[in-house]
Write a protein that holds these residues in place. Sequence first.
Motif, PDB file in Angstrom:
ATOM      1  N   ALA A 186       0.750  -1.213  -0.002  1.00 28.29           N
ATOM      2  CA  ALA A 186      -0.164   0.081   0.040  1.00 28.29           C
ATOM      3  C   ALA A 186       0.737   1.269  -0.034  1.00 28.29           C
ATOM      4  O   ALA A 186       2.080   1.358   0.535  1.00 28.29           O
ATOM      5  CB  ALA A 186      -0.903  -0.015   1.157  1.00 28.29           C
TER       6      ALA A 186
ATOM      7  N   HIS B 127      -8.359  -4.353  -1.030  1.00 29.37           N
ATOM      8  CA  HIS B 127      -7.188  -4.111  -2.162  1.00 29.37           C
ATOM      9  C   HIS B 127      -7.683  -3.377  -3.365  1.00 29.37           C
ATOM     10  O   HIS B 127      -8.878  -3.296  -3.865  1.00 29.37           O
ATOM     11  CB  HIS B 127      -6.665  -5.498  -2.447  1.00 29.37           C
ATOM     12  CG  HIS B 127      -7.544  -6.538  -3.352  1.00 29.37           C
ATOM     13  ND1 HIS B 127      -8.098  -7.621  -2.812  1.00 29.37           N
ATOM     14  CD2 HIS B 127      -8.303  -6.201  -4.693  1.00 29.37           C
ATOM     15  CE1 HIS B 127      -8.862  -8.099  -3.809  1.00 29.37           C
ATOM     16  NE2 HIS B 127      -8.722  -7.355  -4.835  1.00 29.37           N
TER      17      HIS B 127
ATOM     18  N   VAL C  14      -3.370  -0.424  -1.866  1.00 27.53           N
ATOM     19  CA  VAL C  14      -4.321   0.657  -1.673  1.00 27.53           C
ATOM     20  C   VAL C  14      -3.529   2.035  -1.721  1.00 27.53           C
ATOM     21  O   VAL C  14      -2.289   1.948  -1.534  1.00 27.53           O
ATOM     22  CB  VAL C  14      -4.903   0.371  -0.222  1.00 27.53           C
ATOM     23  CG1 VAL C  14      -5.490   1.823   0.187  1.00 27.53           C
ATOM     24  CG2 VAL C  14      -5.847  -0.575  -0.253  1.00 27.53           C
TER      25      VAL C  14
ATOM     26  N   VAL D 227     -10.132  -0.845   4.704  1.00 30.96           N
ATOM     27  CA  VAL D 227      -9.941  -0.555   3.119  1.00 30.96           C
ATOM     28  C   VAL D 227      -9.541  -1.777   2.313  1.00 30.96           C
ATOM     29  O   VAL D 227      -8.252  -2.001   2.602  1.00 30.96           O
ATOM     30  CB  VAL D 227      -9.229   0.798   3.017  1.00 30.96           C
ATOM     31  CG1 VAL D 227      -9.123   1.274   1.690  1.00 30.96           C
ATOM     32  CG2 VAL D 227      -9.881   1.698   3.840  1.00 30.96           C
TER      33      VAL D 227
ATOM     34  N   ALA E 156      -8.137   0.069  -3.753  1.00 28.95           N
ATOM     35  CA  ALA E 156      -9.005   0.979  -3.261  1.00 28.95           C
ATOM     36  C   ALA E 156      -7.992   2.386  -3.210  1.00 28.95           C
ATOM     37  O   ALA E 156      -7.088   2.243  -3.082  1.00 28.95           O
ATOM     38  CB  ALA E 156      -9.692   0.975  -2.260  1.00 28.95           C
ATOM     39  N   SER E 157      -8.579   3.341  -3.449  1.00 26.56           N
ATOM     40  CA  SER E 157      -7.773   4.704  -3.725  1.00 26.56           C
ATOM     41  C   SER E 157      -8.670   5.757  -3.250  1.00 26.56           C
ATOM     42  O   SER E 157      -9.841   6.012  -3.332  1.00 26.56           O
ATOM     43  CB  SER E 157      -7.671   5.118  -5.187  1.00 26.56           C
ATOM     44  OG  SER E 157      -7.202   6.285  -5.301  1.00 26.56           O
TER      45      SER E 157
END
Length: 376
Positions: free
Chosen positions: A249, A282, A267, A280, A284-285
């Motif tokens: 991440a 994997h 992430v 959150v 995701a932004s």
Amino acid sequence: GMKEILLMGFYQPHEALSRFLVSAQQEFKIPIRYLQEYAALGTGGGIYHFRDQILSGGAEAFFVLNADVCSEFPLQEMLEFQQQHGDAHSFVILGTTANRTQALNYGCIVANTDTQEVQHYVEKPSTFVSEIINCGIYLFTPAIFQHIGKVFQRNQQELVLEESTNGWQRAEVIRLEQDVFTALAGSGKLYVYKTDGFWSQIKSAGSAIYASRLYLNQYSKSHPERPGLAQNKPGGPIIRGNVYIHPTASVDSTAVLGPNVSIGEGVTVGAGVRVRESIVLHGASLHDHTCVLNTIVGWDSTIGRWARVEGTPSDPNPNDPYAKIDSETLFRDGRLTPSITILGCSVTIPAEVVILNSIVLPHKELSRSYKNQIIL
């Protein structure tokens, strides 16, 4: 000392499940298989149907765990307890203490205080029976199949008398709790091992955040050196409480994370982002200056700049050590019960909007703010 893990259910196996099994086998170096029931057979019917698979390889004992619970899983302790109590063919239920009101929502166990032998078992009683509840984690020996077999034969005989049309299916539906444990109680075959460790059912997506908090807390205690949990470091993000950040991440140094936050694989967390009590997943932004509280962010979802995504926690009473999480209904009095916010996979939230107490199904692109909504 585990030799094999079998997952059982009535669900159609699909690509995501197969991928999960492959990666879990590689990680834990142990065979893991999924056995699909031809019909929903109940908690006892499933293991009875697959008894040959369970016993292949000459298993002396096996654990049965409901998939909707989280716990410390004191399996080694249960095994030692079984060896000390009763005979080699006795069975063990993991039990824990609940408060008097909530105990009615679970299987209740009355046990001999000296030997811990289960003398009476009632599933979800209508009046108070005991504060010791069934955790849905059992240690069985092959002898359990004789007891389940008796229930199966009795079901078949009753069906012959009734000459029911779809009887073949109903004879195979066996409930461990009502059909087997109730009959075994008081026979000297069933014992309860009481745990003081954490335990919770996971009946709703919202309880996943509570479960995550329990696991992070357990991890910080069992690994005091905490190699897996994030630390405050110069040039790194500000960490409050227990936070897990996947090594892949990317988290900006001005972000503030925690307590009870889990950041998944790949992430991206932008500048000035605040995340608390959230998971959150994997890919995701979270763009700059977003605020994410009491939320599950699905795989590959995007939250725009200055957006606020917030839910309402459904935690147990923190002042009662025996309180359990309530399995909230989705609606109450015709309205959506305030709960954590859930974004399905590949959801896009625009900049500068507020999403409150809402559930957003996968592959949605939102254009405005929402409050107390299920967005289909």
